[in-house]
Design a protein around this motif. Structure first.
Motif, mmCIF file in Angstrom:
data_model
loop_
_atom_site.group_PDB
_atom_site.id
_atom_site.type_symbol
_atom_site.label_atom_id
_atom_site.label_comp_id
_atom_site.label_asym_id
_atom_site.label_seq_id
_atom_site.Cartn_x
_atom_site.Cartn_y
_atom_site.Cartn_z
ATOM 1 N N LEU A 405 0.835 -1.199 0.000
ATOM 2 C CA LEU A 405 0.000 0.000 0.000
ATOM 3 C C LEU A 405 0.874 1.256 0.000
ATOM 4 N N GLY A 406 1.971 1.207 0.736
ATOM 5 C CA GLY A 406 2.885 2.353 0.772
ATOM 6 C C GLY A 406 3.437 2.677 -0.597
ATOM 7 N N LYS A 407 3.817 1.657 -1.358
ATOM 8 C CA LYS A 407 4.335 1.881 -2.711
ATOM 9 C C LYS A 407 3.241 2.445 -3.624
ATOM 10 N N GLN A 408 2.002 1.964 -3.432
ATOM 11 C CA GLN A 408 0.899 2.468 -4.253
ATOM 12 C C GLN A 408 0.613 3.941 -3.941
ATOM 13 N N VAL A 409 0.649 4.286 -2.658
ATOM 14 C CA VAL A 409 0.408 5.672 -2.261
ATOM 15 C C VAL A 409 1.508 6.579 -2.806
ATOM 16 N N GLN A 410 2.758 6.125 -2.722
ATOM 17 C CA GLN A 410 3.869 6.945 -3.235
ATOM 18 C C GLN A 410 3.714 7.176 -4.739
ATOM 19 N N SER A 411 3.267 6.171 -5.458
ATOM 20 C CA SER A 411 3.156 6.305 -6.910
ATOM 21 C C SER A 411 2.089 7.315 -7.312
ATOM 22 N N LEU A 412 1.151 7.613 -6.407
ATOM 23 C CA LEU A 412 0.130 8.614 -6.708
ATOM 24 C C LEU A 412 0.718 10.017 -6.762
ATOM 25 N N GLY A 413 1.847 10.218 -6.069
ATOM 26 C CA GLY A 413 2.449 11.546 -6.025
ATOM 27 C C GLY A 413 1.652 12.524 -5.187
ATOM 28 N N ALA A 414 0.850 12.002 -4.265
ATOM 29 C CA ALA A 414 0.030 12.853 -3.402
ATOM 30 C C ALA A 414 0.577 12.814 -1.979
ATOM 31 N N ASP A 415 0.079 13.716 -1.146
ATOM 32 C CA ASP A 415 0.404 13.664 0.270
ATOM 33 C C ASP A 415 0.051 12.268 0.797
ATOM 34 N N PRO A 416 0.907 11.661 1.636
ATOM 35 C CA PRO A 416 0.616 10.306 2.118
ATOM 36 C C PRO A 416 -0.766 10.166 2.744
ATOM 37 N N ARG A 417 -1.231 11.200 3.432
ATOM 38 C CA ARG A 417 -2.559 11.127 4.069
ATOM 39 C C ARG A 417 -3.653 11.012 3.005
ATOM 40 N N TYR A 418 -3.582 11.862 2.003
ATOM 41 C CA TYR A 418 -4.612 11.852 0.963
ATOM 42 C C TYR A 418 -4.515 10.591 0.106
ATOM 43 N N GLY A 419 -3.293 10.197 -0.208
ATOM 44 C CA GLY A 419 -3.119 8.986 -1.016
ATOM 45 C C GLY A 419 -3.683 7.768 -0.319
ATOM 46 N N HIS A 420 -3.410 7.647 0.979
ATOM 47 C CA HIS A 420 -3.942 6.516 1.753
ATOM 48 C C HIS A 420 -5.465 6.546 1.772
ATOM 49 N N MET A 421 -6.017 7.724 1.976
ATOM 50 C CA MET A 421 -7.467 7.834 2.061
ATOM 51 C C MET A 421 -8.139 7.431 0.750
ATOM 52 N N LEU A 422 -7.589 7.873 -0.379
ATOM 53 C CA LEU A 422 -8.202 7.545 -1.666
ATOM 54 C C LEU A 422 -8.127 6.055 -1.974
ATOM 55 N N LEU A 423 -6.954 5.465 -1.767
ATOM 56 C CA LEU A 423 -6.805 4.045 -2.098
ATOM 57 C C LEU A 423 -7.628 3.159 -1.169
ATOM 58 N N LYS A 424 -7.663 3.485 0.114
ATOM 59 C CA LYS A 424 -8.468 2.684 1.046
ATOM 60 C C LYS A 424 -9.958 2.890 0.799
ATOM 61 N N SER A 425 -10.339 4.100 0.370
ATOM 62 C CA SER A 425 -11.751 4.352 0.063
ATOM 63 C C SER A 425 -12.235 3.427 -1.055
ATOM 64 N N LYS A 426 -11.375 3.220 -2.045
ATOM 65 C CA LYS A 426 -11.751 2.328 -3.140
ATOM 66 C C LYS A 426 -11.986 0.911 -2.644
ATOM 67 N N VAL A 427 -11.167 0.484 -1.689
ATOM 68 C CA VAL A 427 -11.332 -0.857 -1.115
ATOM 69 C C VAL A 427 -12.648 -0.941 -0.343
ATOM 70 N N LEU A 428 -13.031 0.161 0.317
ATOM 71 C CA LEU A 428 -14.238 0.166 1.150
ATOM 72 C C LEU A 428 -15.509 0.475 0.354
ATOM 73 N N GLU A 429 -15.357 0.833 -0.914
ATOM 74 C CA GLU A 429 -16.486 1.320 -1.702
ATOM 75 C C GLU A 429 -17.666 0.339 -1.727
ATOM 76 N N ALA A 430 -17.393 -0.953 -1.789
ATOM 77 C CA ALA A 430 -18.483 -1.938 -1.869
ATOM 78 C C ALA A 430 -19.358 -1.902 -0.623
ATOM 79 N N ASP A 431 -18.735 -1.729 0.539
ATOM 80 C CA ASP A 431 -19.490 -1.704 1.795
ATOM 81 C C ASP A 431 -19.949 -0.301 2.173
ATOM 82 N N TYR A 432 -19.290 0.698 1.620
ATOM 83 C CA TYR A 432 -19.623 2.092 1.950
ATOM 84 C C TYR A 432 -19.776 2.869 0.634
#
Length: 811
Positions: A405-432
Motif C-alpha cells: 500500500l505504501g508503494k501504491q500511495v507513493q506512486s500517486l504523487g500525493a500527500d501520504p494522508r490523501y493517497g492513503h485515504m483515496l486508495l483505502k476508500s476504493k477498497v471500502l467502496e463496496a461496503d460504503y
C-alpha cells in the motif's frame, strides 16, 4: 547584454567537464531564462530538465522560452506540473516543479535520455527540492556518471553549498539595473500591517512606474486592498491586481501582464512572485518583510502557518523584482539596523516540516532518510513522528519496511494522508457506497481553502449546492485521480468520519475535561460554537496558538470506525494502580491511540507481570520518595552518584532519573509478591539499590566512599556526602588528636572538609588541611577552650597527643 552571458563560456566549460556546478547569479541576470535556452540551442546537452520551485514561475518560464522560439509549449520547450503536462518527442528542455522531478526519478532512477538537471532558485530549500537533489546525486554517483547537475540561485550560502556538493562555483556579478533602498522605520512592530497602505501611497507619490507589494498571505492582501480603495477611486490611472498561488491561471496571468498604456498597476502578492518571475512595468517594490511559513508542531502533528520576518537573502530576491527592466527602488518596512539583524538565509523546510512524505519517498527509493545526501539533517524527533504516522497509515510495517500500500500511495504523487485515504476508500467502496467520491470532495475542500463552516458536513454540502471556482478546480483534479466521473447527486456524508480517519487517524479525538485529547496523545482546545455535546470528534484541520485550535471537524461514534477500520484499534489487558481508590484496575481495553474506547473487567486473576508493570508505572510517576526508606537511602544514592562521576569507567549513572529509566532491571525482581500499596512502601529500597552494583563494585564503593571513618579515639564517625562540594566529617576535636593529616577519600579525588567540634558539639573550626590547622589557628582555639572547658584535654602539640573521647580525669 545580460550579466549571465559574461560567464557563459566559463559555465559551459565547467558543466561539460564536472558532474556538479554551483551558479550564483543575481535577479535579472538571465539564469532562469536565457541560460537554459542557450544551453539547449548550442547543443551542449541532449535533454535538459530544469526544476522550478513554484508552478506559476514554471508555467511562465516555459511560455516565455517557447515564445522565444516561435513555438507553443510542448514542442522543444515542455512543461510538467501538477494538473498540466505539455511534452512531446521533440522536447529538449523541460520545465518541471519539485514533486514532479522526484516522481520522474522514482519512475526512472537513471533518467534515461536526460543529461543535465538544473535546480533553479535552490535557496528556497523546499523539502521537495532537497529530496529531488538527494535522489539526483545518488543516481549520478551510482547509476549515471554522465549526468550533470547545475544548482543555481541569486542568494546562496555558496561556501557551504560548495563543500556539500564538492563542485566549482561560477559567479555572475552585477544586476541588470541599480535598485535604490528606502527604509521606513516602525515604532510598533505588532502593528506593521497598518503601515503598508501608507507606504504604497508614498511610493506612488514619489516614484513613477508600477508597484509590487509583498505581503504574507490572502488576509493581508485583502486588508491592504480595502485600505487603498479610496486612493484608486480618486486616481483613474491606477489599477489594482492581486497575485497568489491559490488563484487560477487566468487571474495570475492578469496580474503579470503589463498595465495598459497610461496606467500604473499595483500588484499585491505573496512570496509567489519572489523568484523567477518578471512582471512587466514593475520598477518599485514595497516589502513588508514578512512571509507565511509552515512550521511542524511535533506535539500535535500539525503543520501550522505562522507569519514571520524574512531573511536578508529573501529580501534581496524581492528587491530584485524592481530592477528587472529598468532602474528601480525598494521600500522596506523597518529600519536598516533591524534589516541587518535578520537571519542571512531562511530556515530550510527539512528542519521544520512533517517528514512523512520524505520518509516514504526514501523507503520506496530503497534508502533511509538518514542515508540520503541532505544539506541539513532532520532531528530524531521529526523522524520518529513521521515513522509513527506512516505506521498508522499502514504505509510501513512494524519492521519499518514499506508496504505494498505504501508503494501504491507513493506512486500517486500525493500527500501520504490523501493517497492513503483515496486508495483505502476504493477498497471500502463496496461496503460504503460513495465513500471514494466523498473523499475527493473532502480533499478538494481542504486544498481549495474555501470552507465557510467549521463543521465539515455543512461545509461540504455548501460546496455541493454552490461550488466555489477554486473548489471546482480541485474537485475536478481529484475525481480524475480517483478515476471517477463528475457525477451529480447526494454526497454519502454519513461516511465522513471514516474518510477523515483514513487521512488523519492521529487527529481522532475524545473529550477530556474542557477540551479534547487526540489519538496521538496531544491535547487541543474545545471550539466555542461547535460540538458542545459531542464526545468524539474527527478533526481534519488544526492550528492556531500551539496548534491547539480546531478549524474543521465533525462528530463521530467510535463503533462506526471500529467496524470500518479495525486496524486503528488495539486490544490489551491493562493493570493499573488507582491511587484515588487505592485499588488495582484490571481491565481489557480497546484503545484508539492514546485514548480508551471500551473497557471491561479482565477475565481471570491479575497476571504477576502486569501487576509488576503497574507498580513500576506508579514508581515512575511518584519517584523513589514513594518508599518509606527513601530518607535512609539518600546517602547511598549520593555515594553511588559520586562514584560514577569520579570513576565513570567503573560505575554507571545512578542518579534518580537514570534509576527510574531502568526500574525493570533492578526493582522489578522485588515486586513479584507485592500486592498492596503498604507492602510496596515498606520494600527494602536499600537492598534493591545495592543490587544495581555487582559484589566487587559494592566492595569498591565502600573502600572509596566509606559510610564511616575511624578516628584516633576509636570512634566510627559518619561521613556526610554531597554531590556538589567536599565530603564533610563532623567530629569533636579531642577525638582527632594524633591525626597529622586530613582523611583522604577516592584516592585523593574527593576532598574532606573537617568540622572540628567542641565538647558540647558546637563548631570550632572548618578545615581541609588538618596539619596546617594544628600549626596555626589551633593556638587561639586552645587558649579559649581551656578556660571554657577546663576538664577537657587541650594539649600543646595536638598532632602527636593522645586522642580521647573522655574528660582528663578519666583518660
Amino acid at each position: 547584454m545580460l550579466p549571465i552571458q559574461a560567464v557563459y563560456n566559463e559555465l559551459v566549460s565547467q558543466l561539460t567537464t564536472q558532474p556538479r556546478v554551483l551558479l550564483q547569479a543575481p535577479p535579472g541576470a538571465g539564469k532562469s531564462t536565457w541560460l537554459p535556452l542557450q544551453l539547449m540551442l548550442d547543443g551542449h546537452f541532449k535533454r535538459i530538465i530544469m526544476l522550478e520551485p513554484r508552478r506559476l514561475a514554471a508555467r511562465n518560464i516555459a511560455g516565455f522560452l517557447a515564445a522565444q522560439l516561435g513555438e507553443s509549449v510542448g514542442e522543444r520547450v515542455g512543461l510538467r506540473i501538477r494538473q498540466e503536462v505539455k511534452v512531446s518527442a521533440r522536447t529538449q528542455l523541460e520545465i518541471v516543479t519539485e514533486g514532479t522531478l522526484t516522481r520522474l526519478l522514482q519512475a526512472d532512477p537513471e533518467l534515461d535520455g536526460v543529461d543535465l538537471l538544473i535546480f533553479d532558485e535552490f535557496h528556497e530549500r523546499s523539502l521537495a527540492a532537497d529530496t529531488a537533489l538527494a535522489f539526483a546525486l545518488e543516481s549520478q554517483m551510482a547509476l549515471r556518471d554522465d549526468l550533470h547537475v547545475l544548482v543555481m540561485s541569486a542568494t546562496l550560502d555558496s561556501e557551504r553549498y560548495q563543500q556539500f556538493l564538492t563542485c566549482p562555483l561560477v559567479r555572475s556579478d552585477g544586476r541588470s539595473f541599480p535598485i535604490e533602498e528606502i527604509y521606513v522605520p516602525l515604532k510598533d512592530e505588532s502593528r506593521w500591517l497598518e503601515h503598508i497602505p501608507a507606504m504604497v501611497r508614498k511610493a506612488l507619490n514619489e516614484q513613477t512606474g508600477s508597484i509590487l507589494v509583498f505581503l504574507p498571505g490572502q488576509k493581508e492582501i485583502r486588508y491592504v486592498s480595502d485600505a487603498l480603495r479610496d486612493t484608486f477611486s480618486a486616481q483613474p490611472d491606477l489599477m489594482l491586481a492581486t497575485l497568489s498561488g491559490d488563484q487560477d491561471k487566468q487571474a495570475q496571468q492578469a496580474a503579470i501582464e503589463p498595465a495598459p498604456a497610461g496606467m500604473r498597476k499595483v500588484v499585491l502578492t505573496t512570496n509567489v512572485a519572489e523568484t523567477s518571475l518578471t512582471i512587466e512595468g514593475i520598477r518599485i517594490v514595497v516589502d513588508s518583510g514578512k512571509r507565511r511559513a509552515a512550521h511542524y508542531n511535533l506535539r500535535t502533528g500539525v503543520s501550522e502557518l505562522v507569519t514571520q520576518s524574512i531573511s536578508r537573502s529573501s529580501a534581496v530576491q524581492r528587491a530584485g523584482r524592481a530592477g528587472r527592466i529598468e532602474a528601480g527602488v525598494v521600500y522596506r518596512l523597518g529600519s536598516k539596523a533591524l534589516f541587518e539583524r535578520r537571519d542571512a538565509h531562511d530556515r530550510a523546510d527539512i528542519l521544520c516540516s512533517d517528514l512523512s512524505g520524505l520518509m516514504l519517498e526514501a523507503k520506496v527509493w530503497g534508502s533511509e532518510v538518514t542515508e540520503l545526501a541532505l544539506l541539513d539533517a532532520p532531528t530524531e524527533a521529526q523522524l520518529s513522528k513521521a515513522q509513527a504516522l506512516l505506521r498508522s497509515l499502514e504505509l510501513i510495517d512494524d519492521r519499518d519496511r514499506v508496504t505494498v500500500l505504501g508503494k501504491q500511495v507513493q506512486s500517486l504523487g500525493a500527500d501520504p494522508r490523501y493517497g492513503h485515504m483515496l486508495l483505502k476508500s476504493k477498497v471500502l467502496e463496496a461496503d460504503y457506497p460513495g465513500i471514494t467520491r466523498l473523499g475527493c470532495y473532502f480533499i478538494a475542500l481542504l486544498e481549495s481553502r474555501v470552507s465557510v463552516s467549521a463543521e465539515l458536513s455543512i461545509a461540504l454540502q455548501q460546496q455541493v449546492q454552490n461550488p466555489h471556482g477554486a473548489f471546482r478546480q480541485q474537485l475536478s483534479y481529484w475525481l480524475r485521480r480517483a478515476q471517477l466521473q463528475q457525477a451529480q447527486g447526494e454526497l454519502a456524508i454519513e461516511h465522513l468520519p471514516v474518510v477523515i480517519a483514513l487521512a488523519f487517524p492521529d487527529r481522532l479525538a475524545k473529550r477530556r475535561g474542557q477540551g479534547w485529547v487526540l489519538a496521538n496523545g496531544a491535547g487541543v482546545n474545545a471550539h466555542k460554537e461547535y460540538w458542545l455535546d459531542a464526545n468524539y470528534l474527527a478533526i481534519a484541520d488544526l492550528g492556531g496558538h500551539k496548534g491547539q485550535q480546531i478549524f474543521s471537524a465533525t462528530a463521530f461514534e467510535p463503533k462506526q470506525l471500529y467496524a470500518a477500520l479495525p486496524y486503528l484499534f488495539t486490544e490489551q489487558d491493562v493493570c493499573e494502580f488507582e491511587q484515588k481508590s487505592g485499588q488495582f484496575i484490571h481491565e481489557h481495553r480497546i484503545c484508539l491511540g492514546h485514548w480508551v474506547y471500551l473497557a471491561k473487567p479482565a477475565a481471570g486473576p491479575v497476571d504477576t507481570a502486569l501487576r509488576t508493570q503497574a507498580w513500576l508505572t506508579l514508581v515512575r510517576q511518584q519517584g523513589l520518595l514513594i518508599f518509606n526508606g527513601y530518607a535512609d537511602c539518600e546517602d547511598l544514592l549520593t555515594r553511588m552518584a559520586l562514584a560514577q562521576r569520579l570513576y565513570p569507567e567503573e560505575f554507571r549513572a545512578q542518579d534518580e532519573q537514570s534509576l527510574l529509566m531502568r526500574l525493570e532491571s533492578w526493582l522489578g525482581p522485588y515486586l513479584d509478591t507485592i500486592k498492596q500499596l503498604p507492602q510496596l512502601k515498606k520494600l527494602d529500597l536499600h537492598a534493591a539499590l545495592l543490587s544495581t552494583l555487582e559484589w566487587s563494585q559494592q566492595q569498591r564503593l565502600n573502600a572509596l566512599l566509606p559510610q564511616r571513618i575511624m578516628v584516633p579515639s576509636g570512634s566510627n564517625i559518619r561521613i556526610q556526602y554531597q554531590l556538589d562540594g567536599p565530603a564533610r566529617l563532623a567530629v569533636r576535636m579531642q577525638e582527632v588528636y594524633g591525626m597529622s593529616h586530613s582523611p583522604v577519600l577516592c584516592e585523593g579525588r574527593l576532598p574532606v572538609l573537617m568540622e572540628l567540634l567542641s565538647p558540647a558539639q558546637r563548631p570550632l573550626q572548618l578545615t581541609q588541611d588538618l596539619a596546617h590547622f594544628w600549626q596555626s589557628s589551633y593556638r587561639e582555639v586552645q587558649k579559649e577552650m581551656k578556660g571554657r572547658y577546663p576538664k577537657h584535654f587541650w594539649p600543646d602539640d595536638p598532632a602527636t597527643a593522645q586522642a580521647t573521647n573522655r574528660v582528663k580525669s578519666r583518660m
